[in-house]
Design a protein around this motif. Structure first.
Motif, PDB file in Angstrom:
ATOM      1  N   ARG A  13     -15.240  -3.916  -7.170  1.00 26.06           N
ATOM      2  CA  ARG A  13     -14.284  -3.004  -7.822  1.00 26.06           C
ATOM      3  C   ARG A  13     -14.453  -2.981  -9.330  1.00 26.06           C
ATOM      4  O   ARG A  13     -13.467  -2.904 -10.065  1.00 26.06           O
ATOM      5  N   TYR A  26       0.418   0.355 -16.826  1.00 30.90           N
ATOM      6  CA  TYR A  26       1.375   0.722 -15.777  1.00 30.90           C
ATOM      7  C   TYR A  26       2.563   1.403 -16.441  1.00 30.90           C
ATOM      8  O   TYR A  26       2.707   1.381 -17.663  1.00 30.90           O
ATOM      9  N   GLY A 481      -3.965   1.577  -5.740  1.00 32.58           N
ATOM     10  CA  GLY A 481      -4.533   0.246  -5.558  1.00 32.58           C
ATOM     11  C   GLY A 481      -5.335   0.081  -4.291  1.00 32.58           C
ATOM     12  O   GLY A 481      -5.853  -0.981  -4.002  1.00 32.58           O
TER      13      GLY A 481
ATOM     14  N   ASN B  98     -12.557  -8.324  -4.169  1.00 36.36           N
ATOM     15  CA  ASN B  98     -11.364  -7.553  -3.818  1.00 36.36           C
ATOM     16  C   ASN B  98     -10.085  -8.384  -3.925  1.00 36.36           C
ATOM     17  O   ASN B  98      -9.152  -8.197  -3.155  1.00 36.36           O
ATOM     18  N   VAL B 100      -8.201  -7.964  -6.256  1.00 33.68           N
ATOM     19  CA  VAL B 100      -7.315  -7.016  -6.937  1.00 33.68           C
ATOM     20  C   VAL B 100      -7.088  -5.822  -6.034  1.00 33.68           C
ATOM     21  O   VAL B 100      -8.045  -5.279  -5.493  1.00 33.68           O
ATOM     22  N   GLN B 101      -5.847  -5.392  -5.877  1.00 31.00           N
ATOM     23  CA  GLN B 101      -5.635  -4.055  -5.321  1.00 31.00           C
ATOM     24  C   GLN B 101      -4.838  -3.248  -6.345  1.00 31.00           C
ATOM     25  O   GLN B 101      -5.426  -2.681  -7.255  1.00 31.00           O
ATOM     26  N   CYS B 102      -3.505  -3.241  -6.229  1.00 35.38           N
ATOM     27  CA  CYS B 102      -2.776  -2.465  -7.240  1.00 35.38           C
ATOM     28  C   CYS B 102      -2.891  -3.115  -8.611  1.00 35.38           C
ATOM     29  O   CYS B 102      -2.799  -2.443  -9.628  1.00 35.38           O
ATOM     30  N   GLY B 103      -3.096  -4.429  -8.645  1.00 37.31           N
ATOM     31  CA  GLY B 103      -3.380  -5.106  -9.898  1.00 37.31           C
ATOM     32  C   GLY B 103      -2.171  -5.621 -10.647  1.00 37.31           C
ATOM     33  O   GLY B 103      -2.306  -6.302 -11.651  1.00 37.31           O
ATOM     34  N   THR B 106      -2.082  -9.263 -10.717  1.00 33.16           N
ATOM     35  CA  THR B 106      -3.387  -9.860 -10.991  1.00 33.16           C
ATOM     36  C   THR B 106      -3.408 -10.731 -12.244  1.00 33.16           C
ATOM     37  O   THR B 106      -3.973 -11.826 -12.232  1.00 33.16           O
TER      38      THR B 106
END
Lengths: 800, 157
Positions: A13, A26, A481, B98, B100-103, B106
């Motif tokens: 990513r 954000y 995300g 991976n 991290v998704q929405c972060g 994080t």
């Protein structure tokens, strides 16, 4: 198997590196010049008449720029059934009702101002139980409908009913019949980023709304409707996503706080930010709603399902958002999970004075699948068939058309069930039973190729290349995300012949993007992927058209240079026919080459050479490469009978669980959880696993721990401490199994996978608990208290 | 509002903040220094999104009173990559695997992991899970976060 460079690979990513360095902005972090902070005053009653509001003290507080009550803004109805106003003027119908709002120069001042607003209420009789609320004489949550006509009942005017076949005849034919009452509860989406937005008007009253919504164009539709009623008809609305801190259904509707921010911004002529704190997130954000189901199923002697009959009642809360439409999705598992010819399903949504409901990952599917899969286990037992075998007998198969008219194309359900059996050593363990250990499984069907819930299920994308070979992609969808930046860059890179790191994607800006029905319904990879393939094919053709003109020029120019350097240089005799037609050329890994001779010493040219030479030519000859696509698949909206093939393809999957139950404490330990998913084709295996792990975990929480405790309309556990979301200490050994039947309509064969992992988890656990200790918990979550109570009843000889 | 002047080391640099005495370290980082990597996910020390290091220990900065920072050393997510932008091994591993998704979690997650790995370069899975027990995540189910931290431990070797 085609030789893909990027599709199917676990590309990291890297495109989201800002998220690991603290740079990602954000909504929490967004600040605009002169920005004010908005705060909302909520009702302190579940149902009451507002006798008096006095905001004069709040208005006098230094630093306050606006205080609005229901009397200060136009009385405009919003919501799915237009059953509420932005600020409530006369009556509050739930604890989270917004009665006033403040904008101030700091959040602290805004908070202080709220405490200075005096509201006097006259309590009204309230109703909190949907079954009670359905009865004649129950207190009415709404006295009138959206048009002001008196209403007689709390039942929503939404006739969610589905009926196929001959139920009476089917009941006669069934050799075995079971009936179960199951129920599910409120759960919060628990996005780690709390909700918020910034509303900002320009001098001409055009609005920019920075909002984390996943349906940016839906937002525009709802806000423009609102504008038309407050004298702002025709004004331009732009919705821009910040980086989104989780979505899970919360960002599907335009929330009341967003309308409030808009009103405060309009009133103060300043940008206004509203940002929820965690307590508000629990109290004032619409969650997944509770539902009760009475489900009956029957099968013949061979175990083939003959009928399924189910009635559901949903606690809608005081107003309607998308929660009221979740039965439309419940119809899918009810009618189409496993082959069943005769189906009846009716869902009644009921107004109560509880908090109202929204969407959450899976929409109504997790609730409905809990009902169906609980019933499948009961019926398998009644028929004396192993539960896995029972599901195999009734499995969906490719080519099926279900009673709802869903056309099943690719379907890996059989492989999923078999994979779960094998990984859990189902047959072996069923034979050599260990006390208090048990196995259970449950399957799912979900849309995986879009979902035509509005007239267009389209998705727009734009692709342009600069002279260096960088690709800008303007995506109409949103990134909350799920990994789309990486997956879309893989698809674009593969389709155009560049590398993922050459691709730069802009998500979530209505001023730039074409149109999209929303990044919901697990549709993004499928829809954006297909749109990208079309746009990339167009852009690629433009590049190849240029290449046909430019490659010979480049080659000849090179020869000229070489001759200048070395007069003895003999120009080789080249077959220019190899590159005469764009059809004869291809692009891969940034290089353009003739298909017949990919490694041609002269005709293999970097893509950037073509783009640069195409742009910097002269008047009338310069060319840019840009293409757009709007992909709207040939699917159907549900008709009046709630039938229609609303998705191009469907996801299937099976979750199997082995549990150990402590009969002393009631604790359920998950020893193994196998999640087998038919994903069409794994575009990025590592990212795909992340979806399965994440959804699986949320499903375990749904099954075992999570519940918003609502007592007399009030949320009693509005904090992470009291709402038991799983933590890293709750080890759930999830073993994903990826089944790849390659979907003919999916981009490179892919189907959607965002929601499926959650759907079958809770019923699989419930079924495993039953297998372990012989008591069936039909009410989520399966808490130790419920298990101990059920065990006690069992020992006391009561039937559970 | 009574203000306080607090001097400390922030990501290696000596700094002084003049902020209201009631401010937390999180608010000071976000509002005064405009370092918005640490997030407020709950504001009451339950979710860990605000985790930063104070003298090498992971703390919930949303609970940490700013006067307590006097003379200490604070490290935030913005301060762990190399000056040239080269990512810290934990940051690399989170992208690679991976984690991290929405972060949103994080920054805090990585800082908790850093506190662990600085103390214990070869942690067990249980050590890792304990170190992030106070960092909530809704996207990942923690699996790939744990794996990322394991990968980071290997990268650091």
């Amino acid at each position: 198997m085609p030789d893909y460079l990027f599709v199917g690979k676990s590309i990291p990513r890297t495109i989201e590196a800002d998220k690991v360095t603290g740079k990602a902005v954000y909504i929490n972090d967004l600040r605009r010049p002169g920005m004010l902070y908005g705060k909302i005053l909520y009702s302190t009653h579940a149902h009451a008449r507002i006798k008096r509001i006095d905001a004069s003290k709040a208005r006098r507080l230094q630093g306050v720029r606006a205080v609005l009550t229901g009397r200060d803004i136009p009385d405009v109805r919003v919501g799915f059934l237009k059953d509420q106003t932005v600020l409530k003027k006369d009556v509050v119908r739930q604890f989270r009702d917004e009665v006033a709002a403040v904008a101030a120069i700091t959040p602290e001042i805004a908070e202080e101002a709220l405490s200075l607003i005096e509201v006097e209420y006259e309590p009204l009789p309230a109703v909190f139980d949907p079954i009670e609320a359905m009865k004649e004489g129950a207190p009415l949550v709404h006295e009138t409908d959206a048009r002001g006509r008196p209403v007689k009942s709390n039942i929503l005017p939404l006739p969610w009913k589905f009926s196929v076949g001959d139920m009476e005849q089917a009941r006669k034919e069934a050799a075995f019949v079971t009936k179960d009452h199951v129920s599910t509860t409120w759960v919060n989406q628990c996005c780690m980023g709390t909700s918020g937005c910034v509303a900002e008007f320009d001098q001409s009253n055009n609005l920019t709304l920075y909002s984390p919504t996943n349906v940016i164009f839906g937002h525009i539709g709802r806000i423009s409707e609102y504008f038309s009623r407050i004298g702002l008809a025709g004004k331009k609305i732009r919705v821009v996503n910040p980086v989104v801190g989780g979505s899970f259904g919360t960002k599907l509707d335009t929330d009341i706080y967003e309308f409030i921010a808009i009103q405060l911004a309009l009133n103060t002529r300043k940008p206004v930010k509203i940002l929820f704190d965690r307590e508000e997130e629990f109290r004032a954000l619409p969650p997944r709603q509770p539902a009760v189901f009475t489900i009956e199923q029957g099968c013949d002697r061979e175990g083939r399902l003959v009928f399924r009959h189910c009635e559901a009642v949903l606690d809608n809360g005081a107003y309607t958002s998308w929660g009221a439409t979740t039965p439309s999705v419940m119809i899918m598992p009810m009618s189409s999970l496993y082959r069943v010819p005769n189906v009846y399903f009716k869902a009644t949504c009921v107004y109560t004075n509880n908090i109202y409901a929204q969407a959450m990952r899976g929409y109504g599917n997790p609730q409905a699948t809990f009902a169906v899969e609980t019933s499948m286990d009961s019926l398998a037992e009644a028929a004396g068939i192993d539960p896995a075998e029972f599901r195999l007998i009734n499995r969906n198969q490719p080519g099926d058309e279900t009673p709802m008219n869903l056309k099943i194309t690719s379907c890996g359900l059989e492989e999923c069930i078999r994979a779960v059996k094998e990984r859990l050593q189902w047959d072996e363990k069923k034979k050599a039973r260990q006390k208090t250990r048990g196995l259970g499984m449950a399957s799912l069907i979900h849309v995986a190729g879009g979902a035509r819930v509005t007239k267009s299920d389209g998705h727009g994308i734009m692709v342009k290349l600069d002279e260096f070979g960088h690709v800008d992609v303007i995506e109409s969808g949103t990134d909350q995300g799920q990994g789309s930046p990486t997956v879309i860059s893989q698809i674009v890179a593969e389709a155009l012949g560049v590398r993922p790191e050459d691709v730069f994607i802009t998500f979530g800006d209505t001023a730039l993007a074409l149109w999209d029905a929303g990044t919901h319904a697990s549709r993004h990879t499928f829809m954006a992927g297909n749109a990208a393939l079309i746009a990339c094919a167009k852009a690629k053709r433009q590049i190849l058209d240029m290449a046909v003109d430019i490659i010979p020029k480049i080659v000849k120019l090179n020869f000229k240079r070489m001759k200048r350097k070395d007069p003895g240089f003999a120009e080789p005799d080249l077959d220019y026919g190899l590159i005469a037609d764009p059809e004869d050329l291809d692009i891969r890994d940034r290089m353009i080459f003739p298909k017949k001779e990919p490694d041609h010493p002269y005709f293999r040219v970097p893509i950037s050479d073509i783009l640069r030479n195409g742009l910097h030519v002269g008047i009338g000859e310069s060319r840019v490469v840009a293409a757009e696509a709007f992909y709207d698949p040939p699917t159907e909206m549900l008709n009046r009978e709630m039938k229609g093939n609303l998705s191009m393809t469907y996801a299937f999957g099976t979750t199997g669980v082995e549990v150990e139950v402590d009969e002393e404490t009631g604790d359920v330990r998950i020893l193994n959880l196998v999640a087998a998913h038919d994903v069409g084709k794994a575009m990025n295996p590592t990212l795909l696993l992340g979806q399965i792990y994440g959804a699986g975990y949320t499903g375990v929480g749904y099954g075992l721990t999570e519940e918003i405790k609502v007592r007399n309309g009030r949320v009693m556990n509005p904090s992470f401490r009291d709402y038991q979301m799983l933590t890293a200490m709750d080890v759930v050994p999830i073993e994903p199994v990826i089944v790849e039947p390659d979907d003919k309509d999916g981009p490179y064969g892919a189907k959607g996978v965002g929601e499926p992992g959650l759907v079958p988890t809770a019923p699989a656990i419930a079924n495993a608990v039953y297998d372990a200790i012989g008591v069936r918990i039909r009410d989520l979550p399966i808490t130790p208290e419920k298990i101990l109570t059920a065990l006690k009843q069992k020992k006391g000889g009561m039937n559970v | 509002m009574k203000k306080v002047s607090v001097s400390f080391t922030l990501n290696g640099d000596p700094v002084t903040a003049d902020v209201p005495v009631t401010w937390t370290l999180l608010k000071t980082l976000r509002e005064y220094f405009e370092l918005t990597g640490a997030k407020e996910g709950c504001g009451v020390g339950e979710c860990g999104a605000c985790t930063v290091l104070v003298d090498g220990k992971a703390v919930n900065s949303c609970l940490y009173p700013i006067p307590e920072v006097e003379g200490r050393s604070v490290t935030t997510i913005e301060g762990i990559a190399e000056k040239d932008g080269t990512l810290h091994p934990i940051q690399k591993a989170f992208l690679e695997n991976n984690g991290v998704q929405c972060g949103f979690c994080t920054s805090g997650m990585i800082m908790s992991a850093k506190a662990l790995l600085d103390q214990n370069p070869d942690p067990s899975e249980e050590d890792i899970r304990k170190s992030i027990a106070g960092n909530f995540c809704r996207c990942t189910g923690y699996v790939q976060i744990v794996e990322s931290i394991q990968m980071a431990a290997k990268l650091k070797e």
